[in-house]
Design a protein around this motif. Structure first.
Motif, PDB file in Angstrom:
ATOM      1  N   GLU A  79       0.853  -1.184   0.000  1.00 26.67           N
ATOM      2  CA  GLU A  79       0.000   0.000   0.000  1.00 26.67           C
ATOM      3  C   GLU A  79       0.894   1.240   0.000  1.00 26.67           C
ATOM      4  OE1 GLU A  79      -3.423   0.423  -0.003  1.00 26.67           O
ATOM      5  OE2 GLU A  79      -3.562  -1.728  -0.361  1.00 26.67           O
ATOM      6  N   SER A 108      -4.548   9.554  10.604  1.00 20.86           N
ATOM      7  CA  SER A 108      -5.345   9.118   9.459  1.00 20.86           C
ATOM      8  C   SER A 108      -4.649   7.995   8.694  1.00 20.86           C
ATOM      9  CB  SER A 108      -5.600  10.306   8.527  1.00 20.86           C
ATOM     10  OG  SER A 108      -6.283   9.903   7.366  1.00 20.86           O
ATOM     11  N   ARG A 168      -4.868   4.794  10.652  1.00 24.62           N
ATOM     12  CA  ARG A 168      -6.241   4.288  10.610  1.00 24.62           C
ATOM     13  C   ARG A 168      -6.516   3.587   9.270  1.00 24.62           C
ATOM     14  NH1 ARG A 168      -8.794   8.791  11.455  1.00 24.62           N
ATOM     15  NH2 ARG A 168      -8.643   8.590  13.731  1.00 24.62           N
ATOM     16  N   SER A 169      -6.008   4.152   8.180  1.00 25.99           N
ATOM     17  CA  SER A 169      -6.177   3.531   6.863  1.00 25.99           C
ATOM     18  C   SER A 169      -5.503   2.167   6.808  1.00 25.99           C
ATOM     19  CB  SER A 169      -5.597   4.443   5.768  1.00 25.99           C
ATOM     20  OG  SER A 169      -6.296   5.659   5.679  1.00 25.99           O
ATOM     21  N   ILE A 175      -4.848   0.167   9.349  1.00 20.60           N
ATOM     22  CA  ILE A 175      -5.568  -0.763  10.212  1.00 20.60           C
ATOM     23  C   ILE A 175      -6.883  -1.188   9.566  1.00 20.60           C
ATOM     24  CG2 ILE A 175      -6.754  -0.997  12.426  1.00 20.60           C
ATOM     25  CD1 ILE A 175      -3.702  -1.208  12.536  1.00 20.60           C
ATOM     26  N   ASP A 176      -7.556  -0.257   8.917  1.00 18.68           N
ATOM     27  CA  ASP A 176      -8.804  -0.605   8.233  1.00 18.68           C
ATOM     28  C   ASP A 176      -8.562  -1.653   7.158  1.00 18.68           C
ATOM     29  OD1 ASP A 176     -10.212   1.167   9.781  1.00 18.68           O
ATOM     30  OD2 ASP A 176     -10.302   2.751   8.266  1.00 18.68           O
ATOM     31  N   LYS A 177      -7.385  -1.593   6.507  1.00 20.28           N
ATOM     32  CA  LYS A 177      -7.086  -2.528   5.424  1.00 20.28           C
ATOM     33  C   LYS A 177      -6.559  -3.867   5.945  1.00 20.28           C
ATOM     34  CE  LYS A 177      -6.351  -3.867   1.147  1.00 20.28           C
ATOM     35  NZ  LYS A 177      -5.414  -3.167   0.227  1.00 20.28           N
ATOM     36  N   TYR A 178      -5.661  -3.832   6.921  1.00 21.44           N
ATOM     37  CA  TYR A 178      -4.970  -5.065   7.334  1.00 21.44           C
ATOM     38  C   TYR A 178      -5.264  -5.502   8.766  1.00 21.44           C
ATOM     39  CZ  TYR A 178      -2.398  -4.482   3.015  1.00 21.44           C
ATOM     40  OH  TYR A 178      -2.073  -4.345   1.691  1.00 21.44           O
ATOM     41  N   GLY A 179      -5.819  -4.632   9.569  1.00 23.58           N
ATOM     42  CA  GLY A 179      -6.171  -5.007  10.936  1.00 23.58           C
ATOM     43  C   GLY A 179      -5.017  -4.995  11.910  1.00 23.58           C
ATOM     44  N   ARG A 180      -3.811  -4.704  11.425  1.00 21.55           N
ATOM     45  CA  ARG A 180      -2.658  -4.735  12.331  1.00 21.55           C
ATOM     46  C   ARG A 180      -1.471  -4.063  11.656  1.00 21.55           C
ATOM     47  NH1 ARG A 180      -2.244  -9.283   9.263  1.00 21.55           N
ATOM     48  NH2 ARG A 180      -0.125 -10.069   8.861  1.00 21.55           N
TER      49      ARG A 180
END
Length: 260
Positions: A56, A70, A73-74, A76-81
């Motif tokens: 990414e 931000s 957060r992006s 984490i939203d995509k991969y969770g970690r």
């Protein structure tokens, strides 16, 4: 014991060129999922085209708390970690102290030191909750061995190294590893701003490191979990000499080090 990078999510700051870009490429080649973060969307897009594996690219300004939040957060939203954070963003300007403005110091502290702190503040709670993680701060041998015309740069890197060493102690028992990679001068666009005349780079010659060398050591640090790596060897030896015998080292090394 080496840790496999396969599938590990690694956020790399300052990834639009130089060491950051090379680190992201090498991580991808080892099976990791690099998240490239930097201010320039155009440069990120260019580097992204050179990476074949999953990755990414996120625009992030390490001096802007909202931008950092931000970007994380992006991710984490995509991969969770986020398994690994590589704080690589930084810059330098070589200015003799009498010619250095206060803003010269403030800007370097904001990027080189506080930029890393902002990223760690976002990454730490995630890693703490997961019970694992690795924070790698790309510092500089200047964090141990200061030279002329680098009062602001050396101060920012001393601060980052001190932060790294203290953070390592704070993270004991959490499952989070903390490392510092301390390279000497590297042949990257860093010097377009730090040394626009080219004097320093010409004086150093073959002593300068290649970004690929530093990227390999960053990746090796992630794999091995070692707490610190100085490079090249002669710079690390000089730093140790200065710590043990500052007066003698200052007399012996000042002529060799002050090439700006």
């Amino acid at each position: 014991m080496r840790v496999s990078l396969e599938g590990r999510v690694v956020l790399v700051t300052g990834a639009s060129s130089g060491v950051g870009a090379e680190t992201a490429k090498l991580l991808s080649a080892r099976g990791a999922i690099p998240i490239l973060a930097a201010r320039s969307e155009d440069k990120l897009r260019t580097v992204s085209k050179t990476i074949r594996g999953e990755h990414e690219a996120i625009v992030m300004d390490v001096t802007d708390e909202a931008s950092v939040r931000s970007a994380f957060r992006s991710a984490i939203d995509k991969y969770g970690r986020i398994d690994v954070l590589v704080n690589n963003a930084g810059f330098g300007e070589f200015v003799a102290f009498p010619d250095a403005s206060l803003s010269h110091f403030q800007e370097m502290i904001d990027v080189n030191y506080l930029g890393a702190v902002r990223c760690v503040q976002e990454a730490y709670p995630l890693m703490r909750a997961a019970g694992s993680g690795h924070i790698v701060n790309v510092v500089s041998i200047a964090g141990k061995l200061a030279t002329a015309k680098a009062t602001a740069y050396a101060a920012s890197k001393h601060a980052l190294l001190g932060f790294t060493n203290a953070l390592r102690q704070d993270c004991k028992g959490t499952g989070i590893r903390v490392s510092a990679v301390n390279p000497g001068p590297i042949d990257t666009p860093f010097f377009d701003r730090a040394d626009p005349s080219g004097t320093y780079t010409r004086n150093l010659g073959s002593f300068m490191l290649r970004p690929e060398q530093v990227a390999r050591e960053i990746v090796r640090t992630i794999e091995t979990g070692r707490p610190e790596k100085d490079m090249p060897f002669i710079s690390g030896a000089g730093a140790k000499l200065f710590q043990l015998f500052p007066r003698m080292a200052d007399r012996l090394l000042s002529g060799l080090l002050n090439k700006k």
